[in-house]
Scaffold this motif. Structure first.
Motif, PDB file in Angstrom:
ATOM      1  N   LEU A 138       0.806  -1.220   0.000  1.00 13.50           N
ATOM      2  CA  LEU A 138       0.000   0.000   0.000  1.00 13.50           C
ATOM      3  C   LEU A 138       0.844   1.277   0.000  1.00 13.50           C
ATOM      4  O   LEU A 138       0.519   2.247  -0.681  1.00 13.50           O
ATOM      5  CB  LEU A 138      -0.935   0.012   1.219  1.00 13.50           C
ATOM      6  CG  LEU A 138      -2.003  -1.091   1.254  1.00 13.50           C
ATOM      7  CD1 LEU A 138      -2.743  -1.075   2.576  1.00 13.50           C
ATOM      8  CD2 LEU A 138      -2.986  -0.929   0.097  1.00 13.50           C
ATOM      9  N   LEU A 139       1.942   1.263   0.779  1.00 14.48           N
ATOM     10  CA  LEU A 139       2.705   2.498   0.973  1.00 14.48           C
ATOM     11  C   LEU A 139       4.001   2.558   0.178  1.00 14.48           C
ATOM     12  O   LEU A 139       4.543   3.641  -0.028  1.00 14.48           O
ATOM     13  CB  LEU A 139       3.019   2.676   2.470  1.00 14.48           C
ATOM     14  CG  LEU A 139       1.810   2.704   3.416  1.00 14.48           C
ATOM     15  CD1 LEU A 139       2.271   2.843   4.855  1.00 14.48           C
ATOM     16  CD2 LEU A 139       0.861   3.836   3.044  1.00 14.48           C
ATOM     17  N   GLY A 140       4.508   1.401  -0.225  1.00 18.07           N
ATOM     18  CA  GLY A 140       5.754   1.392  -0.980  1.00 18.07           C
ATOM     19  C   GLY A 140       6.953   1.058  -0.116  1.00 18.07           C
ATOM     20  O   GLY A 140       7.076   1.559   1.015  1.00 18.07           O
ATOM     21  N   GLY A 141       7.829   0.206  -0.623  1.00 13.56           N
ATOM     22  CA  GLY A 141       8.964  -0.255   0.159  1.00 13.56           C
ATOM     23  C   GLY A 141       9.985   0.824   0.452  1.00 13.56           C
ATOM     24  O   GLY A 141      10.553   0.884   1.535  1.00 13.56           O
ATOM     25  N   VAL A 142      10.239   1.702  -0.532  1.00 10.05           N
ATOM     26  CA  VAL A 142      11.246   2.752  -0.333  1.00 10.05           C
ATOM     27  C   VAL A 142      10.851   3.664   0.814  1.00 10.05           C
ATOM     28  O   VAL A 142      11.677   4.034   1.658  1.00 10.05           O
ATOM     29  CB  VAL A 142      11.429   3.568  -1.633  1.00 10.05           C
ATOM     30  CG1 VAL A 142      12.398   4.726  -1.397  1.00 10.05           C
ATOM     31  CG2 VAL A 142      11.931   2.676  -2.758  1.00 10.05           C
ATOM     32  N   ASN A 143       9.577   4.044   0.869  1.00 12.32           N
ATOM     33  CA  ASN A 143       9.094   4.927   1.939  1.00 12.32           C
ATOM     34  C   ASN A 143       9.203   4.256   3.304  1.00 12.32           C
ATOM     35  O   ASN A 143       9.598   4.880   4.289  1.00 12.32           O
ATOM     36  CB  ASN A 143       7.639   5.323   1.683  1.00 12.32           C
ATOM     37  CG  ASN A 143       7.489   6.170   0.429  1.00 12.32           C
ATOM     38  OD1 ASN A 143       8.400   6.903   0.069  1.00 12.32           O
ATOM     39  ND2 ASN A 143       6.363   6.051  -0.243  1.00 12.32           N
ATOM     40  N   LEU A 144       8.863   2.966   3.353  1.00 11.15           N
ATOM     41  CA  LEU A 144       8.889   2.263   4.633  1.00 11.15           C
ATOM     42  C   LEU A 144      10.312   2.027   5.120  1.00 11.15           C
ATOM     43  O   LEU A 144      10.594   2.145   6.319  1.00 11.15           O
ATOM     44  CB  LEU A 144       8.161   0.924   4.507  1.00 11.15           C
ATOM     45  CG  LEU A 144       6.630   1.000   4.511  1.00 11.15           C
ATOM     46  CD1 LEU A 144       6.032  -0.367   4.239  1.00 11.15           C
ATOM     47  CD2 LEU A 144       6.116   1.522   5.848  1.00 11.15           C
ATOM     48  N   LEU A 145      11.207   1.669   4.221  1.00  7.49           N
ATOM     49  CA  LEU A 145      12.591   1.421   4.623  1.00  7.49           C
ATOM     50  C   LEU A 145      13.286   2.694   5.071  1.00  7.49           C
ATOM     51  O   LEU A 145      14.194   2.666   5.898  1.00  7.49           O
ATOM     52  CB  LEU A 145      13.367   0.786   3.462  1.00  7.49           C
ATOM     53  CG  LEU A 145      12.961  -0.649   3.105  1.00  7.49           C
ATOM     54  CD1 LEU A 145      13.720  -1.128   1.881  1.00  7.49           C
ATOM     55  CD2 LEU A 145      13.187  -1.584   4.276  1.00  7.49           C
ATOM     56  N   ALA A 146      12.860   3.834   4.538  1.00  6.56           N
ATOM     57  CA  ALA A 146      13.433   5.117   4.948  1.00  6.56           C
ATOM     58  C   ALA A 146      12.822   5.621   6.246  1.00  6.56           C
ATOM     59  O   ALA A 146      13.368   6.502   6.902  1.00  6.56           O
ATOM     60  CB  ALA A 146      13.223   6.158   3.849  1.00  6.56           C
ATOM     61  N   GLU A 147      11.687   5.019   6.634  1.00  3.30           N
ATOM     62  CA  GLU A 147      10.960   5.480   7.821  1.00  3.30           C
ATOM     63  C   GLU A 147      11.314   4.608   9.017  1.00  3.30           C
ATOM     64  O   GLU A 147      11.150   3.390   8.989  1.00  3.30           O
ATOM     65  CB  GLU A 147       9.448   5.397   7.562  1.00  3.30           C
ATOM     66  CG  GLU A 147       8.577   5.829   8.727  1.00  3.30           C
ATOM     67  CD  GLU A 147       8.668   7.309   9.019  1.00  3.30           C
ATOM     68  OE1 GLU A 147       8.614   7.664  10.207  1.00  3.30           O
ATOM     69  OE2 GLU A 147       8.800   8.094   8.072  1.00  3.30           O
ATOM     70  N   LYS A 148      11.826   5.202  10.082  1.00  2.00           N
ATOM     71  CA  LYS A 148      12.139   4.484  11.314  1.00  2.00           C
ATOM     72  C   LYS A 148      11.106   4.823  12.391  1.00  2.00           C
ATOM     73  O   LYS A 148      11.437   5.096  13.536  1.00  2.00           O
ATOM     74  CB  LYS A 148      13.543   4.848  11.803  1.00  2.00           C
ATOM     75  CG  LYS A 148      14.663   4.439  10.858  1.00  2.00           C
ATOM     76  CD  LYS A 148      14.795   2.943  10.751  1.00  2.00           C
ATOM     77  CE  LYS A 148      15.970   2.560   9.861  1.00  2.00           C
ATOM     78  NZ  LYS A 148      16.129   1.109   9.743  1.00  2.00           N
ATOM     79  N   SER A 149       9.849   4.843  11.998  1.00  5.64           N
ATOM     80  CA  SER A 149       8.786   5.296  12.873  1.00  5.64           C
ATOM     81  C   SER A 149       8.564   4.344  14.047  1.00  5.64           C
ATOM     82  O   SER A 149       8.449   3.129  13.860  1.00  5.64           O
ATOM     83  CB  SER A 149       7.491   5.446  12.074  1.00  5.64           C
ATOM     84  OG  SER A 149       6.412   5.717  12.930  1.00  5.64           O
ATOM     85  N   THR A 150       8.499   4.918  15.230  1.00  7.85           N
ATOM     86  CA  THR A 150       8.156   4.144  16.412  1.00  7.85           C
ATOM     87  C   THR A 150       6.706   3.695  16.341  1.00  7.85           C
ATOM     88  O   THR A 150       6.351   2.626  16.846  1.00  7.85           O
ATOM     89  CB  THR A 150       8.384   4.987  17.682  1.00  7.85           C
ATOM     90  OG1 THR A 150       9.753   5.409  17.724  1.00  7.85           O
ATOM     91  CG2 THR A 150       8.072   4.184  18.925  1.00  7.85           C
ATOM     92  N   GLY A 151       5.878   4.502  15.665  1.00  4.91           N
ATOM     93  CA  GLY A 151       4.470   4.149  15.525  1.00  4.91           C
ATOM     94  C   GLY A 151       4.270   2.851  14.773  1.00  4.91           C
ATOM     95  O   GLY A 151       3.440   2.010  15.162  1.00  4.91           O
ATOM     96  N   LEU A 152       5.043   2.646  13.692  1.00  4.77           N
ATOM     97  CA  LEU A 152       4.936   1.403  12.930  1.00  4.77           C
ATOM     98  C   LEU A 152       5.400   0.212  13.764  1.00  4.77           C
ATOM     99  O   LEU A 152       4.825  -0.876  13.696  1.00  4.77           O
ATOM    100  CB  LEU A 152       5.764   1.493  11.651  1.00  4.77           C
ATOM    101  CG  LEU A 152       5.238   2.412  10.550  1.00  4.77           C
ATOM    102  CD1 LEU A 152       6.226   2.470   9.393  1.00  4.77           C
ATOM    103  CD2 LEU A 152       3.871   1.939  10.069  1.00  4.77           C
TER     104      LEU A 152
END
Length: 317
Positions: A89-103
């Motif tokens: 849904l969100l894309g791998g590049v965006n997720l791998l760049a995101e170190k969100s504690t929420g996720l």
């Protein structure tokens, strides 16, 4: 008790030796860089070792079966489904760049929340429907796996390639914030496990005996199953699925500490797990040149252990 103390002392010395070797070998004087890089991995090893071994041993005591692991509840496959869905849904590049504690917290909440739903609807008030719950977990695991496979087929090949890095256990890219959160949750969860070890000792002797001793088995099962799911969820969200790690360490621990109570088992098994993970990572980095990963090593050894254990049990029968 004296023999147990000697065993724990030897395991502690070996663990400390391997930790010191892992942190210092090949640093060439760059201590600060090595400690920063390897220190995070080491803390992840310790957290995963404790969470995985304690939850697996407790789960095997609840089910009275030394072949089962918490993975039968479908937690690992739910993690795969969540990661696949997010990448889709969100894309791998965006997720791998995101170190969100929420996720990170979302993964834990979803995995622990699934266990609550299963426990409420399928365990029953009497607590005698435990194997029904396990059967539902197996069916749910197959369902999650099928949905994940379907989404992966539809996914862009580049996104799929990025996704594979998330579906195998990795200690290399663990966030410091995630480690702090996991350490805090570990203290709470393991504290509960430690508090209920006398009940686990009684339950190990049989459900009927535990009931005769005045233990509320139904309540104990529900609480411990939730804690097991939470512990497994934290370890999985932190580094990824480690399906066979708990099984391998628990099997070794039962041989090393055959007559010990659960508190002593927890301590001994955690030390063995730290030795296994740190020693395995050291060999992979310094001997095999990172030609494989610790997750593949765990699955390979775990599969061998499982087959050997089945063969030995059949011979006993």
């Amino acid at each position: 008790m004296k023999i147990y103390g000697i065993k724990v002392l030897l395991l502690t010395l070996l663990a400390c030796l391997l930790v010191g070797l892992y942190l210092s070998y090949g640093t060439y004087g760059n201590w600060s860089f090595a400690l920063e890089l390897r220190g995070k991995k080491l803390l992840a090893f310790i957290l995963v070792a404790i969470l995985t071994t304690v939850s697996t041993i407790t789960f095997q005591t609840l089910t009275q079966n030394k072949f089962l692991t918490p993975g039968i509840l479908g937690i690992d496959q739910l993690y795969v489904l969540v990661q696949t869905g997010l990448f889709f849904l969100l894309g791998g590049v965006n997720l791998l760049a995101e170190k969100s504690t929420g996720l990170f917290l979302l993964n834990i909440i979803l995995m622990a929340g699934l266990s609550v739903v299963f426990i409420i609807f399928f365990l029953g008030k009497s607590g005698k429907d435990l194997f029904t719950l396990l059967l539902v977990g197996m069916v749910a695991s197959s369902l999650f796996s099928s949905i994940s496979t379907f989404l992966q087929v539809l996914m862009d090949p580049n996104e799929y390639d990025l996704l594979q890095g998330r579906l195998f256990a990795s200690f290399s890219n663990v966030s410091s914030h995630h480690l702090v959160i996991s350490a805090g949750l570990l203290l709470i969860i393991v504290g509960f496990f430690w508090y209920f070890t006398p009940e686990l000792d009684a339950l190990h002797l049989g459900v009927d005996l535990a009931v005769n001793l005045g233990i509320s088995v139904a309540f104990l099962q529900k609480l411990l199953l939730f804690l097991i799911a939470a512990a497994t969820g934290i370890a999985t969200a932190l580094v990824g699925p480690t399906i066979f790690l708990g099984f391998v360490i628990a099997t070794i621990s039962y041989e090393v500490f055959p007559k010990e109570n659960h508190r002593q088992l927890f301590v001994g098994a955690s030390l063995i797990a730290v030795i296994f993970l740190v020693g395995g990572q050291f060999l992979l980095e310094q001997v095999f040149g990172l030609k494989t990963t610790i997750s593949i090593l765990i699955q390979f050894i775990g599969g061998l252990f499982f087959i050997i254990k089945i063969i030995l049990e059949r011979k006993k029968a």
